[in-house]
Design a protein around this motif. Structure first.
Motif, PDB file in Angstrom:
ATOM      1  N   THR A 137       0.835  -1.204   0.000  1.00  0.00           N
ATOM      2  CA  THR A 137       0.000   0.000   0.000  1.00  0.00           C
ATOM      3  C   THR A 137       0.874   1.260   0.000  1.00  0.00           C
ATOM      4  O   THR A 137       0.544   2.235  -0.672  1.00  0.00           O
ATOM      5  CB  THR A 137      -0.938   0.030   1.215  1.00  0.00           C
ATOM      6  N   ALA A 138       2.005   1.216   0.747  1.00  0.00           N
ATOM      7  CA  ALA A 138       2.876   2.388   0.777  1.00  0.00           C
ATOM      8  C   ALA A 138       3.446   2.657  -0.618  1.00  0.00           C
ATOM      9  O   ALA A 138       3.472   3.809  -1.082  1.00  0.00           O
ATOM     10  CB  ALA A 138       3.998   2.171   1.784  1.00  0.00           C
ATOM     11  N   LEU A 139       3.897   1.597  -1.302  1.00  0.00           N
ATOM     12  CA  LEU A 139       4.444   1.766  -2.655  1.00  0.00           C
ATOM     13  C   LEU A 139       3.371   2.315  -3.592  1.00  0.00           C
ATOM     14  O   LEU A 139       3.628   3.247  -4.369  1.00  0.00           O
ATOM     15  CB  LEU A 139       4.962   0.426  -3.178  1.00  0.00           C
ATOM     16  N   ALA A 140       2.167   1.740  -3.512  1.00  0.00           N
ATOM     17  CA  ALA A 140       1.094   2.196  -4.392  1.00  0.00           C
ATOM     18  C   ALA A 140       0.754   3.659  -4.121  1.00  0.00           C
ATOM     19  O   ALA A 140       0.505   4.437  -5.050  1.00  0.00           O
ATOM     20  CB  ALA A 140      -0.142   1.322  -4.217  1.00  0.00           C
ATOM     21  N   THR A 141       0.762   4.056  -2.837  1.00  0.00           N
ATOM     22  CA  THR A 141       0.480   5.451  -2.507  1.00  0.00           C
ATOM     23  C   THR A 141       1.550   6.371  -3.087  1.00  0.00           C
ATOM     24  O   THR A 141       1.247   7.425  -3.653  1.00  0.00           O
ATOM     25  CB  THR A 141       0.438   5.637  -0.971  1.00  0.00           C
ATOM     26  N   ALA A 142       2.811   5.947  -2.970  1.00  0.00           N
ATOM     27  CA  ALA A 142       3.890   6.805  -3.439  1.00  0.00           C
ATOM     28  C   ALA A 142       3.898   6.903  -4.959  1.00  0.00           C
ATOM     29  O   ALA A 142       4.247   7.947  -5.516  1.00  0.00           O
ATOM     30  CB  ALA A 142       5.230   6.273  -2.932  1.00  0.00           C
ATOM     31  N   VAL A 151      -4.869   9.065  -2.300  1.00  0.00           N
ATOM     32  CA  VAL A 151      -5.564   9.290  -1.024  1.00  0.00           C
ATOM     33  C   VAL A 151      -6.307   8.026  -0.601  1.00  0.00           C
ATOM     34  O   VAL A 151      -6.259   7.603   0.561  1.00  0.00           O
ATOM     35  CB  VAL A 151      -6.534  10.487  -1.150  1.00  0.00           C
ATOM     36  N   ILE A 152      -6.983   7.383  -1.563  1.00  0.00           N
ATOM     37  CA  ILE A 152      -7.781   6.201  -1.242  1.00  0.00           C
ATOM     38  C   ILE A 152      -6.872   5.052  -0.807  1.00  0.00           C
ATOM     39  O   ILE A 152      -7.124   4.375   0.191  1.00  0.00           O
ATOM     40  CB  ILE A 152      -8.648   5.805  -2.453  1.00  0.00           C
ATOM     41  N   VAL A 153      -5.773   4.838  -1.557  1.00  0.00           N
ATOM     42  CA  VAL A 153      -4.877   3.733  -1.196  1.00  0.00           C
ATOM     43  C   VAL A 153      -4.190   4.022   0.136  1.00  0.00           C
ATOM     44  O   VAL A 153      -3.910   3.107   0.911  1.00  0.00           O
ATOM     45  CB  VAL A 153      -3.848   3.501  -2.317  1.00  0.00           C
ATOM     46  N   PHE A 154      -3.964   5.310   0.415  1.00  0.00           N
ATOM     47  CA  PHE A 154      -3.372   5.669   1.709  1.00  0.00           C
ATOM     48  C   PHE A 154      -4.302   5.280   2.858  1.00  0.00           C
ATOM     49  O   PHE A 154      -3.844   4.903   3.937  1.00  0.00           O
ATOM     50  CB  PHE A 154      -3.084   7.171   1.745  1.00  0.00           C
ATOM     51  N   GLY A 155      -5.615   5.339   2.621  1.00  0.00           N
ATOM     52  CA  GLY A 155      -6.565   4.846   3.625  1.00  0.00           C
ATOM     53  C   GLY A 155      -6.337   3.373   3.903  1.00  0.00           C
ATOM     54  O   GLY A 155      -6.334   2.943   5.056  1.00  0.00           O
TER      55      GLY A 155
ATOM     56  N   ALA B  36      -8.063  -1.984  -5.434  1.00  0.00           N
ATOM     57  CA  ALA B  36      -7.904  -0.596  -4.971  1.00  0.00           C
ATOM     58  C   ALA B  36      -6.848   0.124  -5.785  1.00  0.00           C
ATOM     59  O   ALA B  36      -6.965   1.323  -6.047  1.00  0.00           O
ATOM     60  CB  ALA B  36      -7.522  -0.577  -3.489  1.00  0.00           C
ATOM     61  N   VAL B  37      -5.798  -0.575  -6.206  1.00  0.00           N
ATOM     62  CA  VAL B  37      -4.720   0.072  -6.951  1.00  0.00           C
ATOM     63  C   VAL B  37      -5.097   0.198  -8.419  1.00  0.00           C
ATOM     64  O   VAL B  37      -4.890   1.235  -9.048  1.00  0.00           O
ATOM     65  CB  VAL B  37      -3.405  -0.729  -6.783  1.00  0.00           C
TER      66      VAL B  37
END
Lengths: 300, 101
Positions: A137-142, A151-155, B36-37
């Protein structure tokens, strides 16, 4: 008679958990493979709710049956494991009335070398799967190109972190993570997005700047190299125990000096009050920044 | 003695079983993360995060049972409430730009 009731209960826990896993698996398959958002929403609302219901029923059967008995039973779980090395009860300088210290002690001996092999493997299993989830999730957010998607993936990232904190027996940090990350941060980021513009992007992911990634990688490796010197959680060799007189002084004198019952709170708010004041200034500056972003003059 | 350590079958307790179940739920969450991704639409992402949130509540509850700390259920409760808030906020944002709450 008791044995019969207990085995029925264990059977219920196992059966409900397996049913919950099955329906959650069905829901995951549906969310991944169904063709459009409406059918995916349908599987999410039906199968996933059923799966969660069964899993929560298993939890209810595990903890909610005997009322107060569970409270007495919890340390017994650890006591069972702690037998070989005497357990945390014999640890020098155990904090007076400090639940956290007892928790940390029990947890430390759970991961200790004297542990039975199967348990160690499963503890690692939960940790490992949570780590994978958090890193992904962190990689996808970055890397997400679209800000709203980030924002959504950071959730989702905060979900994994809360579970990890809970697993490490830091419920206060997990609660803060839940309240701040899932609730406040998402809304604040969305407010910021609403006040600015969101670009449309063709590519789903940001292109990686290789020199920057290399520098970050070196920093990460350097930080990880220092991890070996950090004492294990609850270790009697930890620096905090190297000077028991100081630790004991704070434990016995905090209330007399500050009239704050919680030692941690007393240290934060009184003994290192100037540091906390500095942090309060930072929070104040952040509040002013938020007001400027929102074009408001007061929080109302 | 609670149920958690009463049933010891071949060296495995209910605690061990619940920990494995928590790991399995996390693996399922990693699977849902793909939606989600990937999207492709924002509604897909909101849906995936909602399902992930439900899954996390389950993981938190199972962890609280496995670790023998019923008070940890409070975290699951807070998360269930805030996950709902998050889904509403994002949904409203995608429908009417600028209206978050």
């Amino acid at each position: 008679m008791i044995d019969a009731v207990e085995s029925v209960r264990v059977g219920l826990v196992v059966a409900f958990t397996l049913l919950g896993l099955f329906f959650t698996f069905v829901s995951m398959t549906g969310v991944l493979r169904l063709p459009d958002v409406y059918s995916r929403a349908h599987t999410a609302s039906q199968a996933d709710t059923l799966g969660a219901g069964f899993a929560l029923a298993a939890v209810a059967a595990a903890v909610g049956w005997t009322g107060g008995g569970v409270q007495d039973g919890a340390p017994a779980v650890f006591h069972l494991r702690d037998e070989p090395d005497g357990g945390p009860r014999d640890r020098p300088g155990r904090l007076r009335g400090g639940d956290r210290a007892v928790d940390r002690g029990g947890r430390a001996s759970m991961t200790g070398a004297t542990l039975a092999a199967p348990v160690a493997a499963q503890v690692t299993l939960v940790e490992a799967s949570l780590f994978v989830f958090v890193v992904l999730t962190a990689l996808a957010t970055a890397l997400a190109r679209d800000v709203l998607a980030a924002v959504i993936v950071f959730g989702a990232y905060s979900l994994g972190m809360a579970a990890l904190y809970t697993f490490y027996r830091a419920p206060d940090v997990a609660l803060t993570e839940a309240a701040i990350s899932a609730g406040v941060t998402t809304v604040l980021l969305l407010l910021t997005l609403a006040k600015t513009t969101r670009m449309d992007h063709e590519a789903p992911f940001e292109s990686v700047n290789l020199p920057a990634a290399g520098a970050a990688g070196f920093l990460l490796v350097g930080l990880l190299l220092t991890m070996g010197d950090i004492p294990a959680v609850g270790s009697p060799d930890a620096p905090v125990w190297s000077n028991p007189a100081v630790t004991q002084w704070y434990l016995t004198e905090t209330y007399a000096q500050t009239h704050v019952e919680n030692t941690v709170m007393g240290v934060l708010a009184a003994f290192r009050g100037f540091d906390t004041f500095g942090e309060a200034v930072v929070v104040f500056a952040a509040g002013v920044g938020a007001l400027i972003v929102l074009h408001r003059e007061v929080f109302a | 003695m609670s149920v958690l350590d009463a049933a010891i079958v071949a060296g495995y307790t209910v605690t061990d079983f619940l920990l494995v179940a928590a790991a399995a739920f996390t693996v399922l969450a990693i699977g849902m993360l793909y939606r989600a991704v990937k999207g492709p639409t924002m509604q897909d992402r909101v849906l995936a995060v909602n399902v992930l949130g439900t899954n996390t509540v389950v993981i938190l509850a199972i962890l609280s049972a496995a670790l023998g700390e019923p008070t940890f259920l409070d975290i699951a409760l807070v998360y269930a409430l805030l996950n709902f808030l998050m889904a509403i906020a994002i949904s409203k944002f995608t429908v009417e730009r600028g209206g978050v709450l």
